[in-house]
Design a protein around this motif. Structure first.
Motif, PDB file in Angstrom:
ATOM      1  N   LEU A 107       4.419   9.797  -7.866  1.00  0.00           N
ATOM      2  CA  LEU A 107       5.348   9.925  -8.986  1.00  0.00           C
ATOM      3  C   LEU A 107       4.581  10.132 -10.291  1.00  0.00           C
ATOM      4  CD1 LEU A 107       7.886   7.083  -8.087  1.00  0.00           C
ATOM      5  CD2 LEU A 107       8.453   9.505  -8.251  1.00  0.00           C
ATOM      6  N   ASP A 108       3.515   9.368 -10.475  1.00  0.00           N
ATOM      7  CA  ASP A 108       2.704   9.481 -11.689  1.00  0.00           C
ATOM      8  C   ASP A 108       2.024  10.847 -11.770  1.00  0.00           C
ATOM      9  OD1 ASP A 108       3.426   6.914 -12.378  1.00  0.00           O
ATOM     10  OD2 ASP A 108       1.611   5.994 -11.543  1.00  0.00           O
ATOM     11  N   ARG A 109       1.470  11.316 -10.649  1.00  0.00           N
ATOM     12  CA  ARG A 109       0.789  12.614 -10.638  1.00  0.00           C
ATOM     13  C   ARG A 109       1.749  13.754 -10.959  1.00  0.00           C
ATOM     14  NH1 ARG A 109      -1.571  10.758  -5.847  1.00  0.00           N
ATOM     15  NH2 ARG A 109      -0.190  12.122  -4.639  1.00  0.00           N
ATOM     16  N   GLU A 110       2.973  13.631 -10.437  1.00  0.00           N
ATOM     17  CA  GLU A 110       3.970  14.683 -10.632  1.00  0.00           C
ATOM     18  C   GLU A 110       4.662  14.571 -11.991  1.00  0.00           C
ATOM     19  OE1 GLU A 110       4.698  17.184  -8.521  1.00  0.00           O
ATOM     20  OE2 GLU A 110       3.170  16.523  -7.094  1.00  0.00           O
ATOM     21  N   GLY A 111       4.404  13.483 -12.698  1.00  0.00           N
ATOM     22  CA  GLY A 111       5.043  13.283 -13.990  1.00  0.00           C
ATOM     23  C   GLY A 111       6.525  12.993 -13.873  1.00  0.00           C
ATOM     24  N   ILE A 143      10.897   7.807  -3.084  1.00  0.00           N
ATOM     25  CA  ILE A 143      10.259   8.842  -2.264  1.00  0.00           C
ATOM     26  C   ILE A 143      10.951  10.188  -2.454  1.00  0.00           C
ATOM     27  CG2 ILE A 143       9.948   9.614   0.121  1.00  0.00           C
ATOM     28  CD1 ILE A 143       9.360   6.653   0.812  1.00  0.00           C
ATOM     29  N   ASN A 144      12.272  10.186  -2.412  1.00  0.00           N
ATOM     30  CA  ASN A 144      13.009  11.437  -2.600  1.00  0.00           C
ATOM     31  C   ASN A 144      12.722  12.045  -3.968  1.00  0.00           C
ATOM     32  OD1 ASN A 144      14.083  11.006  -0.081  1.00  0.00           O
ATOM     33  ND2 ASN A 144      16.162  10.585  -0.782  1.00  0.00           N
ATOM     34  N   GLN A 145      12.603  11.199  -4.969  1.00  0.00           N
ATOM     35  CA  GLN A 145      12.254  11.683  -6.300  1.00  0.00           C
ATOM     36  C   GLN A 145      10.844  12.282  -6.292  1.00  0.00           C
ATOM     37  OE1 GLN A 145      13.718  11.929  -9.257  1.00  0.00           O
ATOM     38  NE2 GLN A 145      15.488  10.572  -9.294  1.00  0.00           N
ATOM     39  N   ALA A 185       0.833  -1.212   0.000  1.00  0.00           N
ATOM     40  CA  ALA A 185       0.000   0.000   0.000  1.00  0.00           C
ATOM     41  C   ALA A 185       0.863   1.256   0.000  1.00  0.00           C
ATOM     42  CB  ALA A 185      -0.925  -0.007   1.210  1.00  0.00           C
ATOM     43  N   LEU A 186       1.910   1.262   0.828  1.00  0.00           N
ATOM     44  CA  LEU A 186       2.780   2.433   0.907  1.00  0.00           C
ATOM     45  C   LEU A 186       3.505   2.659  -0.416  1.00  0.00           C
ATOM     46  CD1 LEU A 186       4.147   4.710   2.479  1.00  0.00           C
ATOM     47  CD2 LEU A 186       5.860   3.033   3.239  1.00  0.00           C
ATOM     48  N   PHE A 187       4.112   1.614  -0.949  1.00  0.00           N
ATOM     49  CA  PHE A 187       4.872   1.764  -2.184  1.00  0.00           C
ATOM     50  C   PHE A 187       3.963   2.166  -3.345  1.00  0.00           C
ATOM     51  CE2 PHE A 187       8.701  -1.151  -0.953  1.00  0.00           C
ATOM     52  CZ  PHE A 187       8.864  -0.408   0.202  1.00  0.00           C
ATOM     53  N   ALA A 188       2.735   1.661  -3.334  1.00  0.00           N
ATOM     54  CA  ALA A 188       1.785   2.031  -4.392  1.00  0.00           C
ATOM     55  C   ALA A 188       1.435   3.515  -4.313  1.00  0.00           C
ATOM     56  CB  ALA A 188       0.514   1.188  -4.278  1.00  0.00           C
ATOM     57  N   ARG A 189       1.305   4.039  -3.104  1.00  0.00           N
ATOM     58  CA  ARG A 189       1.003   5.464  -2.943  1.00  0.00           C
ATOM     59  C   ARG A 189       2.169   6.340  -3.388  1.00  0.00           C
ATOM     60  NH1 ARG A 189      -2.316   2.788   0.178  1.00  0.00           N
ATOM     61  NH2 ARG A 189      -4.253   3.673   1.001  1.00  0.00           N
ATOM     62  N   VAL A 190       3.379   5.851  -3.160  1.00  0.00           N
ATOM     63  CA  VAL A 190       4.557   6.576  -3.647  1.00  0.00           C
ATOM     64  C   VAL A 190       4.531   6.628  -5.176  1.00  0.00           C
ATOM     65  CG1 VAL A 190       7.072   6.560  -3.813  1.00  0.00           C
ATOM     66  CG2 VAL A 190       5.965   5.976  -1.645  1.00  0.00           C
ATOM     67  N   GLN A 191       4.218   5.485  -5.795  1.00  0.00           N
ATOM     68  CA  GLN A 191       4.153   5.440  -7.253  1.00  0.00           C
ATOM     69  C   GLN A 191       3.049   6.356  -7.776  1.00  0.00           C
ATOM     70  OE1 GLN A 191       6.266   3.817  -9.474  1.00  0.00           O
ATOM     71  NE2 GLN A 191       5.143   5.143 -10.887  1.00  0.00           N
TER      72      GLN A 191
END
Length: 202
Positions: free
Chosen positions: A90-94, A153-155, A81-87
């Motif tokens: 990333l997708d929202r921010e492009g 996450i840093n990205q 769940a956590l890693f999916a939210r990070v992804q």
């Protein structure tokens, strides 16, 4: 993992500026050097706080009705769940980051379960010292999986180097001292088990 070599410097600059301007991150940003020191020094115990901090930041940013502490303690049930939210961020921010969040999460869960089994075997003196040695060795592949997530996450927070949180605090040093003592106890135990050091000499 590899990222776009041309986009990274710009993202890093924008991110660090955003943090300085009071940007509220959705996830726990930490410098790679600091993360590595704390994870290895504490034999992976740092990961409990790491999960807690990520869920705490996520709750504060999104207002989600979640409990960070249980999600940290029982982290294997919430890793995907956590890693999916990070992804998702990333997708929202492009932002392009080359990782398979599902595969990394699964790897972490499998390694964690294997590490727990080895720890129990060690406590029950089953297949020692091999179980002890393998239990410690497992720290390093676990480190790699969580490190990959930290880089993502840093990205996502546009702070590639984790400059917003790259200095060791006095609390960090206490954890490092605690971890060094654990490493020393492990080394001493191995010397005793293998017969290099006699119990009467300890």
């Amino acid at each position: 993992m590899n990222t776009n070599p041309y986009a990274a410097p710009q993202a890093d600059l924008e991110d660090h500026t955003a943090h300085q301007a009071g940007h509220q991150p959705a996830f726990y940003v930490v410098g790679i050097r600091k993360f590595s020191i704390l994870f290895i020094a504490t034999l992976g115990l740092y990961v409990i706080y790491w999960f807690y901090a990520n869920w705490k930041f996520y709750k504060a940013r999104t207002g989600s009705d979640i409990w960070p502490a249980p999600r940290a303690i029982f982290n294997i049930f919430f890793t995907h769940a956590l890693f999916a939210r990070v992804q998702e961020k990333l997708d929202r921010e492009g932002i392009e980051f080359r990782w398979s969040h599902g595969a990394v999460a699964t790897t972490y869960v499998v390694l964690s379960l294997a590490s727990n089994v080895l720890d129990r075997m060690s406590m029950k003196e089953i297949w020692v010292p091999q179980s002890d040695i393998l239990s410690v060795i497992m720290v390093f592949p676990l480190f790699y999986t969580v490190l990959t997530a930290q880089k993502a996450i840093n990205q996502a927070e546009r702070d590639v180097q984790g400059r917003a949180n790259d200095s060791l605090t006095w609390a960090n040093y206490l954890w490092i001292v605690f971890g060094v003592l654990i490493w020393a106890m492990f080394a001493l135990g191995m010397l005793v088990i293998t017969g290099v050091l006699n119990v009467e000499q300890v």
